[in-house]
Motif scaffolding. Structure first.
Motif, mmCIF file in Angstrom:
data_model
loop_
_atom_site.group_PDB
_atom_site.id
_atom_site.type_symbol
_atom_site.label_atom_id
_atom_site.label_comp_id
_atom_site.label_asym_id
_atom_site.label_seq_id
_atom_site.Cartn_x
_atom_site.Cartn_y
_atom_site.Cartn_z
ATOM 1 N N SER A 6 10.997 23.833 44.516
ATOM 2 C CA SER A 6 9.681 23.388 44.997
ATOM 3 C C SER A 6 8.983 22.552 43.929
ATOM 4 O O SER A 6 8.767 23.010 42.819
ATOM 5 C CB SER A 6 8.838 24.619 45.341
ATOM 6 O OG SER A 6 7.559 24.235 45.772
ATOM 7 N N ARG A 7 8.624 21.297 44.286
ATOM 8 C CA ARG A 7 7.997 20.396 43.310
ATOM 9 C C ARG A 7 6.676 19.841 43.840
ATOM 10 O O ARG A 7 6.425 18.648 43.773
ATOM 11 C CB ARG A 7 8.938 19.227 42.993
ATOM 12 C CG ARG A 7 10.229 19.623 42.277
ATOM 13 C CD ARG A 7 10.811 18.398 41.617
ATOM 14 N NE ARG A 7 12.178 18.524 41.156
ATOM 15 C CZ ARG A 7 12.522 18.874 39.926
ATOM 16 N NH1 ARG A 7 11.605 19.188 39.046
ATOM 17 N NH2 ARG A 7 13.794 18.915 39.577
ATOM 18 N N ASN A 8 5.849 20.713 44.378
ATOM 19 C CA ASN A 8 4.575 20.216 44.927
ATOM 20 C C ASN A 8 3.370 20.879 44.283
ATOM 21 O O ASN A 8 2.303 20.980 44.884
ATOM 22 C CB ASN A 8 4.540 20.405 46.456
ATOM 23 C CG ASN A 8 4.776 21.859 46.845
ATOM 24 O OD1 ASN A 8 4.873 22.728 45.975
ATOM 25 N ND2 ASN A 8 4.885 22.114 48.138
ATOM 26 N N ALA A 9 3.514 21.328 43.031
ATOM 27 C CA ALA A 9 2.413 22.026 42.340
ATOM 28 C C ALA A 9 1.335 21.036 41.900
ATOM 29 O O ALA A 9 1.619 19.879 41.614
ATOM 30 C CB ALA A 9 2.967 22.775 41.129
ATOM 31 N N LYS A 10 0.103 21.519 41.839
ATOM 32 C CA LYS A 10 -1.035 20.737 41.331
ATOM 33 C C LYS A 10 -1.224 21.053 39.843
ATOM 34 O O LYS A 10 -0.687 22.027 39.334
ATOM 35 C CB LYS A 10 -2.303 21.099 42.092
ATOM 36 C CG LYS A 10 -2.175 20.946 43.598
ATOM 37 C CD LYS A 10 -2.141 19.483 44.000
ATOM 38 C CE LYS A 10 -2.174 19.304 45.512
ATOM 39 N NZ LYS A 10 -0.916 19.598 46.186
ATOM 40 N N ASN A 26 10.246 31.237 44.393
ATOM 41 C CA ASN A 26 10.081 30.328 43.255
ATOM 42 C C ASN A 26 8.694 30.452 42.621
ATOM 43 O O ASN A 26 7.873 31.234 43.075
ATOM 44 C CB ASN A 26 10.341 28.870 43.689
ATOM 45 C CG ASN A 26 9.511 28.495 44.898
ATOM 46 O OD1 ASN A 26 8.314 28.752 44.944
ATOM 47 N ND2 ASN A 26 10.147 27.905 45.904
ATOM 48 N N LEU A 27 8.445 29.652 41.567
ATOM 49 C CA LEU A 27 7.177 29.726 40.832
ATOM 50 C C LEU A 27 5.973 29.400 41.706
ATOM 51 O O LEU A 27 4.921 30.024 41.583
ATOM 52 C CB LEU A 27 7.208 28.784 39.623
ATOM 53 C CG LEU A 27 7.829 29.334 38.338
ATOM 54 C CD1 LEU A 27 7.960 28.234 37.302
ATOM 55 C CD2 LEU A 27 7.005 30.483 37.759
ATOM 56 N N ASN A 28 6.126 28.403 42.599
ATOM 57 C CA ASN A 28 4.989 28.041 43.453
ATOM 58 C C ASN A 28 4.620 29.172 44.411
ATOM 59 O O ASN A 28 3.462 29.362 44.745
ATOM 60 C CB ASN A 28 5.295 26.769 44.255
ATOM 61 C CG ASN A 28 5.107 25.531 43.400
ATOM 62 O OD1 ASN A 28 4.545 25.597 42.311
ATOM 63 N ND2 ASN A 28 5.599 24.394 43.871
ATOM 64 N N HIS A 33 -2.683 41.952 35.771
ATOM 65 C CA HIS A 33 -2.251 40.805 34.968
ATOM 66 C C HIS A 33 -0.779 40.880 34.605
ATOM 67 O O HIS A 33 -0.045 39.903 34.743
ATOM 68 C CB HIS A 33 -3.079 40.677 33.692
ATOM 69 C CG HIS A 33 -2.543 39.619 32.791
ATOM 70 N ND1 HIS A 33 -1.913 39.895 31.617
ATOM 71 C CD2 HIS A 33 -2.481 38.272 32.938
ATOM 72 C CE1 HIS A 33 -1.494 38.762 31.081
ATOM 73 N NE2 HIS A 33 -1.834 37.776 31.851
ATOM 74 N N VAL A 34 -0.313 42.050 34.119
ATOM 75 C CA VAL A 34 1.098 42.104 33.695
ATOM 76 C C VAL A 34 2.058 42.075 34.877
ATOM 77 O O VAL A 34 3.213 41.697 34.722
ATOM 78 C CB VAL A 34 1.407 43.298 32.744
ATOM 79 C CG1 VAL A 34 0.763 43.096 31.388
ATOM 80 C CG2 VAL A 34 1.015 44.628 33.323
ATOM 81 N N ILE A 35 1.565 42.382 36.083
ATOM 82 C CA ILE A 35 2.391 42.187 37.282
ATOM 83 C C ILE A 35 2.702 40.690 37.430
ATOM 84 O O ILE A 35 3.847 40.287 37.600
ATOM 85 C CB ILE A 35 1.688 42.733 38.554
ATOM 86 C CG1 ILE A 35 1.757 44.265 38.585
ATOM 87 C CG2 ILE A 35 2.315 42.155 39.831
ATOM 88 C CD1 ILE A 35 0.911 44.906 39.690
ATOM 89 N N GLY A 36 1.643 39.862 37.339
ATOM 90 C CA GLY A 36 1.832 38.407 37.448
ATOM 91 C C GLY A 36 2.641 37.851 36.297
ATOM 92 O O GLY A 36 3.540 37.020 36.482
ATOM 93 N N SER A 37 2.346 38.316 35.084
ATOM 94 C CA SER A 37 3.025 37.812 33.892
ATOM 95 C C SER A 37 4.513 38.165 33.908
ATOM 96 O O SER A 37 5.359 37.357 33.529
ATOM 97 C CB SER A 37 2.356 38.399 32.651
ATOM 98 O OG SER A 37 2.440 37.505 31.584
ATOM 99 N N TYR A 38 4.824 39.371 34.351
ATOM 100 C CA TYR A 38 6.233 39.794 34.471
ATOM 101 C C TYR A 38 6.987 38.801 35.356
ATOM 102 O O TYR A 38 8.098 38.364 35.018
ATOM 103 C CB TYR A 38 6.294 41.205 35.070
ATOM 104 C CG TYR A 38 7.707 41.757 35.214
ATOM 105 C CD1 TYR A 38 8.214 42.635 34.267
ATOM 106 C CD2 TYR A 38 8.515 41.411 36.294
ATOM 107 C CE1 TYR A 38 9.502 43.150 34.391
ATOM 108 C CE2 TYR A 38 9.799 41.912 36.429
ATOM 109 C CZ TYR A 38 10.286 42.789 35.474
ATOM 110 O OH TYR A 38 11.572 43.278 35.601
ATOM 111 N N GLN A 39 6.376 38.428 36.484
ATOM 112 C CA GLN A 39 7.048 37.530 37.428
ATOM 113 C C GLN A 39 7.250 36.128 36.850
ATOM 114 O O GLN A 39 8.293 35.500 37.064
ATOM 115 C CB GLN A 39 6.252 37.449 38.742
ATOM 116 C CG GLN A 39 6.305 38.715 39.570
ATOM 117 C CD GLN A 39 7.709 39.083 40.002
ATOM 118 O OE1 GLN A 39 8.514 38.234 40.354
ATOM 119 N NE2 GLN A 39 8.024 40.376 39.956
ATOM 120 N N ILE A 40 6.245 35.637 36.086
ATOM 121 C CA ILE A 40 6.362 34.301 35.474
ATOM 122 C C ILE A 40 7.558 34.273 34.511
ATOM 123 O O ILE A 40 8.332 33.312 34.485
ATOM 124 C CB ILE A 40 5.065 33.935 34.709
ATOM 125 C CG1 ILE A 40 3.897 33.750 35.678
ATOM 126 C CG2 ILE A 40 5.261 32.691 33.836
ATOM 127 C CD1 ILE A 40 3.812 32.420 36.367
#
Length: 433
Positions: A20-24, A164-166, A306-313
């Motif tokens: 996916s390449r549509n990030a802002k 994916n990241l998006n 926060h660490v839920i999101g950070s873990y995924q990144i």
């Protein structure tokens, strides 16, 4: 010219980093904040207590400047070859050092960082959940940390299936907001408590050896706090790019905003936390702050989000590596079953290690020096020298060499301090406690 076959294109469209390449540009802001402002911010007052006022402030400012500079280098190098994008850290490494050597240099370090962060965040998530439980219900039956780590991990068995990241940008935004919030609570509550009557600012340990090793460990903890570089190319890969509008412009905009947020979180938390509690501060400042109860309970739940999101990144590039090997090398068919099994096994692995070794402060110091220092402080500089070849003794050449020397020193001394702290804590540790 795109020289890939249809099969290769289909695989690249399925893999998490390139699908996916549509990030802002603002996606890169909160992804970078989520990746950087992690559990490390809560240990900064503790790091200050091992460094002291002068060296502590100098190390924090230097780290902020050096890591912003090396992050700029990586953003610039993402599309340094016209028509080609280095979507992953190891692809840039291969371009700089050669096909095989680049892989051998970058992949082990990047894996240690990303898997290391995921393990530390498992511990952090579990500890924050336990702290929340104990704060809200002080008279309840005591529950082992192990169970809280398992509860935290159960969320990731579901979230890790996002492609994916998006697709995790909503989780990442929530995590970025939480990181700003709990950092503010940490220093705000410290201001409210004020300077403690028996506060002391001399070094924590009574022995010279203890102080030296503590100093080394603190350097690793600061390095851990500036760790977004390991996912920066992967974040930039999600931003669309054309020759007229290259991805580096929106990406750099996002990075600058992220680094301003980092400064707002890190400096007040580190300096005010140390000012209030001195050398009696814990390796997680929220543990030191017992009251007001409702505020500390809220802050601990914010840390969990926060660490839920950070873990995924941090897990996403690992998922990408695992799936690339399974699909491209071992020729497994890409699909839901492969993703479900591979990602669930990874989450279970990080959970098991976190349950086995929940040494929070020592882990930060050890991982911070061992792997974060190279990938954050000096590997981008080495690549820059190898690819752009600045003139000897020019400003660019000198700055890069200064970063390389400081980063190497950090890489050598901080794991020693972290390892010693793990050994000291392990003396009173029972397995699976």
């Amino acid at each position: 010219m795109d020289e890939r076959t249809d099969k290769q294109k289909a695989i690249d469209e399925w893999l998490p980093i390139t699908s996916s390449r549509n990030a802002k540009w603002w996606y890169s802001s909160f992804h970078n904040v989520t990746a950087m402002v992690g559990a490390g911010v809560l240990s900064l007052p503790y790091a200050m207590s091992q460094l002291g006022w002068g060296p502590g402030i100098a190390v924090l400012i230097l780290s902020w400047i050096i890591t912003l500079y090396t992050l700029w280098q990586m953003v610039e190098m993402h599309e340094m070859v016209p028509g080609k994008r280095f979507d992953r850290y190891h692809e840039l490494g291969q371009h700089a050092f050669g096909e095989k050597l680049g892989l051998y240099i970058v992949v082990p370090q990047q894996l240690v960082v990303e898997v290391g962060v995921n393990i530390v965040y498992m511990v952090t998530g579990g500890r924050s959940l336990k702290k929340f439980h104990d704060t809200v219900c002080p008279n309840c039956k005591d529950i082992k940390l192990t169970y809280f780590i398992m509860i935290f991990a159960s969320v990731h068995f579901f979230l890790s299936q996002l492609p994916n990241l998006n697709s995790i940008s909503g989780v990442s935004l929530a995590a970025a907001v939480m990181s700003l919030s709990y950092s503010t609570i940490a220093w705000g509550a410290s201001v409210d408590k004020g300077k403690q009557p028996d506060v002391q600012y001399d070094y924590r340990s009574s022995s010279t050896a203890g102080n030296v090793f503590g100093f080394f460990n603190a350097l690793g903890e600061v390095a851990f706090a500036f760790a977004g570089h390991n996912v920066v190319l992967e974040i930039q890969a999600t931003i669309p790019s054309t020759p007229e509008k290259p991805s580096k412009k929106p990406m750099w905009k996002g990075v600058v905003v992220a680094y301003l947020v980092v400064a707002i979180c890190y400096f007040p938390c580190a300096l005010i936390g140390y000012w209030a509690f001195g050398n009696s501060v814990d390796d997680n400042i929220l543990i030191t702050l017992e009251k007001p109860t409702w505020l500390i309970a809220t802050a601990n739940m914010m840390v969990v989000v926060h660490v839920i999101g950070s873990y995924q990144i941090y897990a996403m590039p690992v998922f990408d590596m695992i799936e690339t090997v399974l699909v491209k090398k071992l020729h497994f068919p890409p699909g839901f079953t492969l993703r479900l099994i591979a990602r669930s096994v990874y989450v279970a692995f990080t959970m098991f290690i976190a349950i086995s070794f929940p040494f929070f402060g020592g882990l930060l110091g050890f991982f911070g020096g061992f792997a974060f220092a190279p990938t954050t402080y000096f590997l981008p500089c080495i690549m820059w020298l190898a690819l752009y070849k600045p003139r000897k003794y020019s400003l660019s050449w000198c700055i890069n060499w200064i970063c390389i020397i400081l980063g190497l020193m950090l890489m050598i001394v901080s794991p020693i301090g972290g390892l010693r702290q793990i050994i000291v804590q392990a003396n009173s540790y029972k397995f699976f406690s």
